[in-house]
Write a protein that holds these residues in place. Structure first.
Motif, PDB file in Angstrom:
ATOM      1  N   GLU A  13       0.858  -1.184   0.000  1.00 28.95           N
ATOM      2  CA  GLU A  13       0.000   0.000   0.000  1.00 28.95           C
ATOM      3  C   GLU A  13       0.895   1.235   0.000  1.00 28.95           C
ATOM      4  OE1 GLU A  13      -2.267   1.838   3.554  1.00 28.95           O
ATOM      5  OE2 GLU A  13      -3.666   0.415   2.617  1.00 28.95           O
ATOM      6  N   ILE A  14       0.666   2.119  -0.972  1.00 30.45           N
ATOM      7  CA  ILE A  14       1.491   3.301  -1.129  1.00 30.45           C
ATOM      8  C   ILE A  14       0.672   4.527  -0.744  1.00 30.45           C
ATOM      9  CG2 ILE A  14       3.016   4.583  -2.647  1.00 30.45           C
ATOM     10  CD1 ILE A  14       3.696   1.570  -2.296  1.00 30.45           C
ATOM     11  N   ASP A  15       1.093   5.208   0.296  1.00 32.43           N
ATOM     12  CA  ASP A  15       0.407   6.398   0.790  1.00 32.43           C
ATOM     13  C   ASP A  15       0.941   7.607   0.019  1.00 32.43           C
ATOM     14  OD1 ASP A  15      -0.581   8.571   2.165  1.00 32.43           O
ATOM     15  OD2 ASP A  15      -0.164   7.765   4.152  1.00 32.43           O
ATOM     16  N   LEU A  16       0.149   8.087  -0.941  1.00 33.10           N
ATOM     17  CA  LEU A  16       0.600   9.195  -1.777  1.00 33.10           C
ATOM     18  C   LEU A  16       0.651  10.507  -1.022  1.00 33.10           C
ATOM     19  CD1 LEU A  16      -1.235   8.265  -5.094  1.00 33.10           C
ATOM     20  CD2 LEU A  16       1.178   7.932  -4.512  1.00 33.10           C
ATOM     21  N   ASP A  17      -0.163  10.645   0.008  1.00 32.60           N
ATOM     22  CA  ASP A  17      -0.046  11.841   0.846  1.00 32.60           C
ATOM     23  C   ASP A  17       1.300  11.877   1.555  1.00 32.60           C
ATOM     24  OD1 ASP A  17      -2.490  12.954   0.198  1.00 32.60           O
ATOM     25  OD2 ASP A  17      -3.563  11.917   1.793  1.00 32.60           O
ATOM     26  N   ALA A  18       1.808  10.700   1.932  1.00 34.00           N
ATOM     27  CA  ALA A  18       3.133  10.641   2.551  1.00 34.00           C
ATOM     28  C   ALA A  18       4.197  11.086   1.559  1.00 34.00           C
ATOM     29  CB  ALA A  18       3.427   9.233   3.054  1.00 34.00           C
ATOM     30  N   VAL A  19       4.080  10.649   0.304  1.00 36.55           N
ATOM     31  CA  VAL A  19       5.037  11.079  -0.723  1.00 36.55           C
ATOM     32  C   VAL A  19       4.998  12.597  -0.883  1.00 36.55           C
ATOM     33  CG1 VAL A  19       5.622  10.951  -3.175  1.00 36.55           C
ATOM     34  CG2 VAL A  19       4.915   8.871  -1.951  1.00 36.55           C
ATOM     35  N   GLU A  20       3.801  13.148  -0.967  1.00 37.28           N
ATOM     36  CA  GLU A  20       3.666  14.594  -1.109  1.00 37.28           C
ATOM     37  C   GLU A  20       4.260  15.316   0.104  1.00 37.28           C
ATOM     38  OE1 GLU A  20       0.113  17.947  -1.543  1.00 37.28           O
ATOM     39  OE2 GLU A  20      -0.270  15.858  -2.153  1.00 37.28           O
ATOM     40  N   HIS A  21       3.984  14.806   1.290  1.00 34.10           N
ATOM     41  CA  HIS A  21       4.539  15.387   2.514  1.00 34.10           C
ATOM     42  C   HIS A  21       6.063  15.350   2.487  1.00 34.10           C
ATOM     43  CE1 HIS A  21       5.419  15.924   6.824  1.00 34.10           C
ATOM     44  NE2 HIS A  21       6.195  14.868   6.697  1.00 34.10           N
ATOM     45  N   ASN A  22       6.626  14.209   2.109  1.00 31.40           N
ATOM     46  CA  ASN A  22       8.080  14.085   2.067  1.00 31.40           C
ATOM     47  C   ASN A  22       8.693  15.038   1.053  1.00 31.40           C
ATOM     48  OD1 ASN A  22       7.903  12.025   3.999  1.00 31.40           O
ATOM     49  ND2 ASN A  22       7.760  10.427   2.438  1.00 31.40           N
ATOM     50  N   ALA A  23       8.010  15.223  -0.078  1.00 28.09           N
ATOM     51  CA  ALA A  23       8.495  16.177  -1.073  1.00 28.09           C
ATOM     52  C   ALA A  23       8.555  17.582  -0.486  1.00 28.09           C
ATOM     53  CB  ALA A  23       7.607  16.144  -2.315  1.00 28.09           C
ATOM     54  N   ARG A  24       7.543  17.948   0.299  1.00 31.31           N
ATOM     55  CA  ARG A  24       7.530  19.276   0.923  1.00 31.31           C
ATOM     56  C   ARG A  24       8.678  19.413   1.930  1.00 31.31           C
ATOM     57  NH1 ARG A  24       3.081  21.784  -0.839  1.00 31.31           N
ATOM     58  NH2 ARG A  24       1.283  20.488  -1.419  1.00 31.31           N
ATOM     59  N   VAL A  25       8.946  18.352   2.671  1.00 34.10           N
ATOM     60  CA  VAL A  25      10.074  18.370   3.603  1.00 34.10           C
ATOM     61  C   VAL A  25      11.373  18.605   2.847  1.00 34.10           C
ATOM     62  CG1 VAL A  25      11.438  16.947   5.199  1.00 34.10           C
ATOM     63  CG2 VAL A  25       8.935  16.931   5.333  1.00 34.10           C
ATOM     64  N   LEU A  26      11.545  17.925   1.726  1.00 30.99           N
ATOM     65  CA  LEU A  26      12.769  18.052   0.939  1.00 30.99           C
ATOM     66  C   LEU A  26      12.881  19.438   0.311  1.00 30.99           C
ATOM     67  CD1 LEU A  26      12.595  14.485  -0.559  1.00 30.99           C
ATOM     68  CD2 LEU A  26      14.434  15.347   0.914  1.00 30.99           C
ATOM     69  N   VAL A  27      11.767  19.998  -0.119  1.00 34.38           N
ATOM     70  CA  VAL A  27      11.781  21.366  -0.654  1.00 34.38           C
ATOM     71  C   VAL A  27      12.277  22.333   0.419  1.00 34.38           C
ATOM     72  CG1 VAL A  27      10.309  23.267  -1.436  1.00 34.38           C
ATOM     73  CG2 VAL A  27      10.027  20.988  -2.429  1.00 34.38           C
ATOM     74  N   ARG A  28      11.809  22.166   1.650  1.00 31.91           N
ATOM     75  CA  ARG A  28      12.261  23.048   2.732  1.00 31.91           C
ATOM     76  C   ARG A  28      13.758  22.888   2.982  1.00 31.91           C
ATOM     77  NH1 ARG A  28       7.354  21.339   5.184  1.00 31.91           N
ATOM     78  NH2 ARG A  28       8.478  19.944   6.625  1.00 31.91           N
ATOM     79  N   HIS A  29      14.238  21.664   2.992  1.00 27.85           N
ATOM     80  CA  HIS A  29      15.661  21.426   3.244  1.00 27.85           C
ATOM     81  C   HIS A  29      16.531  21.902   2.086  1.00 27.85           C
ATOM     82  CE1 HIS A  29      16.048  19.152   7.043  1.00 27.85           C
ATOM     83  NE2 HIS A  29      14.792  18.806   6.816  1.00 27.85           N
ATOM     84  N   ALA A  30      15.965  21.965   0.892  1.00 25.63           N
ATOM     85  CA  ALA A  30      16.748  22.395  -0.269  1.00 25.63           C
ATOM     86  C   ALA A  30      17.077  23.877  -0.222  1.00 25.63           C
ATOM     87  CB  ALA A  30      15.999  22.053  -1.553  1.00 25.63           C
ATOM     88  N   ALA A  31      16.403  24.611   0.645  1.00 29.17           N
ATOM     89  CA  ALA A  31      16.739  26.015   0.919  1.00 29.17           C
ATOM     90  C   ALA A  31      16.840  26.865  -0.344  1.00 29.17           C
ATOM     91  CB  ALA A  31      18.042  26.086   1.717  1.00 29.17           C
ATOM     92  N   GLY A  32      15.834  26.741  -1.205  1.00 30.52           N
ATOM     93  CA  GLY A  32      15.795  27.574  -2.402  1.00 30.52           C
ATOM     94  C   GLY A  32      16.217  26.871  -3.670  1.00 30.52           C
ATOM     95  N   ALA A  33      16.940  25.773  -3.550  1.00 32.14           N
ATOM     96  CA  ALA A  33      17.292  24.999  -4.744  1.00 32.14           C
ATOM     97  C   ALA A  33      16.064  24.229  -5.225  1.00 32.14           C
ATOM     98  CB  ALA A  33      18.424  24.027  -4.430  1.00 32.14           C
ATOM     99  N   ARG A  34      15.998  23.994  -6.511  1.00 29.08           N
ATOM    100  CA  ARG A  34      14.920  23.174  -7.064  1.00 29.08           C
ATOM    101  C   ARG A  34      15.078  21.726  -6.620  1.00 29.08           C
ATOM    102  NH1 ARG A  34      15.063  23.441 -13.246  1.00 29.08           N
ATOM    103  NH2 ARG A  34      13.233  22.104 -12.942  1.00 29.08           N
TER     104      ARG A  34
END
Length: 399
Positions: A13-34
């Protein structure tokens, strides 16, 4: 009227909301980088198309794959985001990729020959990302070959054959954030980018950082990062404490519950004998589905909020767990056994399996296969939030 086919007895079972959440976490850590979400190998076994859409919803702006076939699958699904493919033969016909607007890595002079020929034959400018070997010593342009390839790229750009999107490389020690090799690799890529820009190539989006570097070394982000395993909620270092949510839950049906007398052996070879009268359950998954035989006697499952140990050998299609002398009154055939997942209720995780196997959780999640069905779910989200995806995502839990 045709008979109804029973559902698969084991599933990822793949929780797509978890994927979206993790992407947002990574965007924050990227500190402005794509953020380029790496969705190679069918999104690490999670399903490339639905995971790509979830990652894009979470703020990723590009997708990374290995093969051209993987890239074209995403294009054929209607995904128009930037897609980079970095593993193909220099002898391959890459015209379909060029025509589909797929960015192609250039890891050698021969690969550049192939892409230039495709650009000439299609009449379309190819988007290319020279891939430098800054120290991993795997695929990539040798630093001694870089000046010659740079000259050719400058000429091909002037001739309208290619657009150089930026340079890329792969880290060798990113999961060891203090390793001095990382600094050496970063310096080498900076030098190559400076050389390209000095020759008039803009190289607007360069990238080196994987999941571990994205989360631990934001100063090395360049203009883009390429996280993979963290997108799926798995810690790339092991102790970061990042706000990641595992996206995959691997579970299977309880097929049968039965009493077992003291001294009775279980499964092939009777490698385990009941030390006392007990109750056991038969779980509908085996090594053909991604439950490693090497885990025999070393894995637990979670049923109804409690952990139970596997006993006896894992078979191709099934394995047995010991419920104890009184658990037979609470566990029933048809219940769900979680093999690994988020760790809720103290349940097992892919990282636990990896530790037992002496491997990494990348290998664990990509090994789920065989008869295991894959169900994509969106938890607690309004259907309107995901309208227009066109991929038939399930809403609510499949469990």
């Amino acid at each position: 009227m045709s008979a109804i086919v029973p559902p698969a007895p084991c599933r990822a079972e793949i929780d797509l909301d978890a994927v979206e959440h993790n992407a947002r976490v990574l965007v924050r850590h990227a500190a402005g980088a794509r953020v380029m979400a790496v969705v190679k190998a069918d999104a690490y076994g999670h399903g490339a198309v639905p995971v790509s859409l979830a990652a894009l919803r979470g703020g990723a702006t590009a997708l990374g794959v290995t093969t051209i076939a993987e890239a074209l699958e995403l294009r054929s699904a209607g995904i128009d985001a930037e897609i980079l493919a970095w593993l193909y033969q220099a002898s391959d016909d890459v015209r379909a990729a060029v025509e589909a607007g797929i960015d192609l890595a250039i890891p050698s002079p021969a690969h550049l020959d192939t892409v230039l020929e495709a650009a000439r034959r299609t009449g379309r400018r190819a988007r290319v990302t020279p891939k430098l070997d800054t120290g991993l010593n795997r695929s990539g342009i040798l630093l001694e070959d870089w000046p010659n390839i740079l000259e050719r790229l400058v000429a091909a750009t002037a001739g309208g054959l290619v657009e150089v999107t930026g340079l890329m490389a792969h880290f060798a020690h990113a999961d060891d954030p203090g390793n001095p090799v990382i600094d050496q690799q970063v310096a080498r890529l900076h030098e190559c980018v400076a050389q390209a820009r000095a020759r008039g190539l803009e190289c607007p989006v360069n990238h080196h950082a994987n999941s571990a570097a994205t989360l631990t070394r934001p100063q090395d982000a360049f203009e883009m990062v390429r996280p993979g395993i963290a997108l799926y909620g798995l810690d790339p270092v092991g102790n970061l404490g990042a706000d990641l949510v595992p996206a995959m839950t691997f579970s299977a049906d309880v097929l049968m519950v039965k009493r077992l007398a003291q001294g009775e052996g279980v499964s092939y070879g009777h490698t385990w004998h009941a030390p006392h009268d007990t109750t056991v359950a038969l779980i509908a998954a085996g090594y053909a589905d991604g439950v490693w035989r090497l885990l025999s006697g070393r894995l637990d499952v979670e049923i109804g909020g409690r952990r139970y140990p596997n006993v006896g050998r894992v078979c191709m299609d099934q394995f047995v767990v010991d419920l104890g002398s009184d658990a037979g009154t609470t566990v029933r055939a048809g219940d769900t056994a979680v093999l690994f997942g988020t760790g809720a209720y103290g349940g097992p995780t892919a990282a636990e399996w990896a530790d037992e196997l002496g491997t990494i959780h990348y290998e664990v999640v990509t090994a789920v296969r065989g008869r295991a069905s894959r169900n994509h779910v969106l938890r607690g989200r309004r259907a309107a939030d995901h309208s227009g995806t066109g991929i038939g995502e399930q809403r609510g839990s499949a469990r």
